[in-house]
Design a protein around this motif. Structure first.
Motif, PDB file in Angstrom:
ATOM      1  N   GLY A  71      12.562   0.895  -0.485  1.00 13.39           N
ATOM      2  CA  GLY A  71      11.581   1.662   0.271  1.00 13.39           C
ATOM      3  C   GLY A  71      10.876   0.793   1.293  1.00 13.39           C
ATOM      4  N   ALA A  72      10.084   1.447   2.111  1.00 13.11           N
ATOM      5  CA  ALA A  72       9.350   0.743   3.166  1.00 13.11           C
ATOM      6  C   ALA A  72       7.912   0.537   2.732  1.00 13.11           C
ATOM      7  CB  ALA A  72       9.429   1.522   4.475  1.00 13.11           C
ATOM      8  N   LEU A  77       6.851  -2.792   6.211  1.00  7.20           N
ATOM      9  CA  LEU A  77       5.938  -2.278   7.238  1.00  7.20           C
ATOM     10  C   LEU A  77       5.083  -3.365   7.882  1.00  7.20           C
ATOM     11  CD1 LEU A  77       4.754   0.950   5.408  1.00  7.20           C
ATOM     12  CD2 LEU A  77       6.481   0.761   7.224  1.00  7.20           C
ATOM     13  N   ASN A  78       4.742  -4.401   7.129  1.00 12.03           N
ATOM     14  CA  ASN A  78       3.826  -5.426   7.638  1.00 12.03           C
ATOM     15  C   ASN A  78       4.495  -6.782   7.866  1.00 12.03           C
ATOM     16  OD1 ASN A  78       1.677  -3.550   7.408  1.00 12.03           O
ATOM     17  ND2 ASN A  78       1.536  -4.008   5.239  1.00 12.03           N
ATOM     18  N   ASP A  79       5.189  -7.279   6.849  1.00  8.90           N
ATOM     19  CA  ASP A  79       5.750  -8.635   6.927  1.00  8.90           C
ATOM     20  C   ASP A  79       6.962  -8.724   7.856  1.00  8.90           C
ATOM     21  OD1 ASP A  79       3.839  -9.379   5.039  1.00  8.90           O
ATOM     22  OD2 ASP A  79       5.195  -9.042   3.356  1.00  8.90           O
ATOM     23  N   GLY A 103      17.308   1.558   1.469  1.00 11.10           N
ATOM     24  CA  GLY A 103      17.065   2.567   0.447  1.00 11.10           C
ATOM     25  C   GLY A 103      16.541   3.878   0.981  1.00 11.10           C
ATOM     26  N   GLN A 104      16.192   3.920   2.244  1.00  4.83           N
ATOM     27  CA  GLN A 104      15.702   5.156   2.842  1.00  4.83           C
ATOM     28  C   GLN A 104      16.804   5.946   3.533  1.00  4.83           C
ATOM     29  OE1 GLN A 104      12.285   3.284   5.037  1.00  4.83           O
ATOM     30  NE2 GLN A 104      11.178   4.847   3.883  1.00  4.83           N
ATOM     31  N   THR A 105      18.044   5.458   3.441  1.00  4.55           N
ATOM     32  CA  THR A 105      19.154   6.173   4.055  1.00  4.55           C
ATOM     33  C   THR A 105      19.700   7.218   3.083  1.00  4.55           C
ATOM     34  OG1 THR A 105      20.846   4.629   3.287  1.00  4.55           O
ATOM     35  CG2 THR A 105      19.777   4.145   5.415  1.00  4.55           C
TER      36      THR A 105
END
Length: 128
Positions: A71-72, A77-79, A103-105
């Protein structure tokens, strides 16, 4: 040349990285002309910058970072954007981009769901 930089979290236990090394090895077998390397965010080597340098030394003018995260969260999102921007500043003549977390695909979501069902069905089968 276009290099692929797989990016995983990292862990203290070296065996944790085995699936990620297997993914990289499989990709190299499937596309032997395309350089593939693996990097870790923390606790393991190489880090993102060292792995990018390896691809650049191999002649890559374009690098795509593929985060091997389910996941994001904060790392994606930050690093990761900071790390990618640092690479772009370090190598301004190299095109560097990042994909969404793998994993978001849809393909991975379906593969994980089907594998979970297979594991459950196999675990609940009566043993001879």
């Amino acid at each position: 040349m276009h290099g692929i930089l797989l990016f995983a979290h990292g862990a203290r236990n070296p065996a944790w990285a085995n699936p990620f090394h297997a993914i990289a090895a499989h990709m190299r077998r499937c596309a032997p002309a395309q350089p593939v390397t693996l990097a870790f965010l923390e606790l393991m080597t190489p880090n993102l910058a060292d792995a990018a340098r390896e691809l650049i030394d191999a002649g890559c003018q374009k690098i795509t970072v593929v985060p091997l995260f389910l996941g994001a969260g904060g790392h994606i999102l930050n690093d990761l954007p900071v790390l990618v921007n640092d690479l772009r500043a370090l190598y301004p003549t190299i095109q560097i981009e990042a994909t969404p977390a793998i994993g978001q695909t849809e393909a991975i979501i379906h593969a994980l769901a089907e594998t979970a069902l297979t594991l459950v069905n196999t675990a609940t089968q009566p043993q001879p």
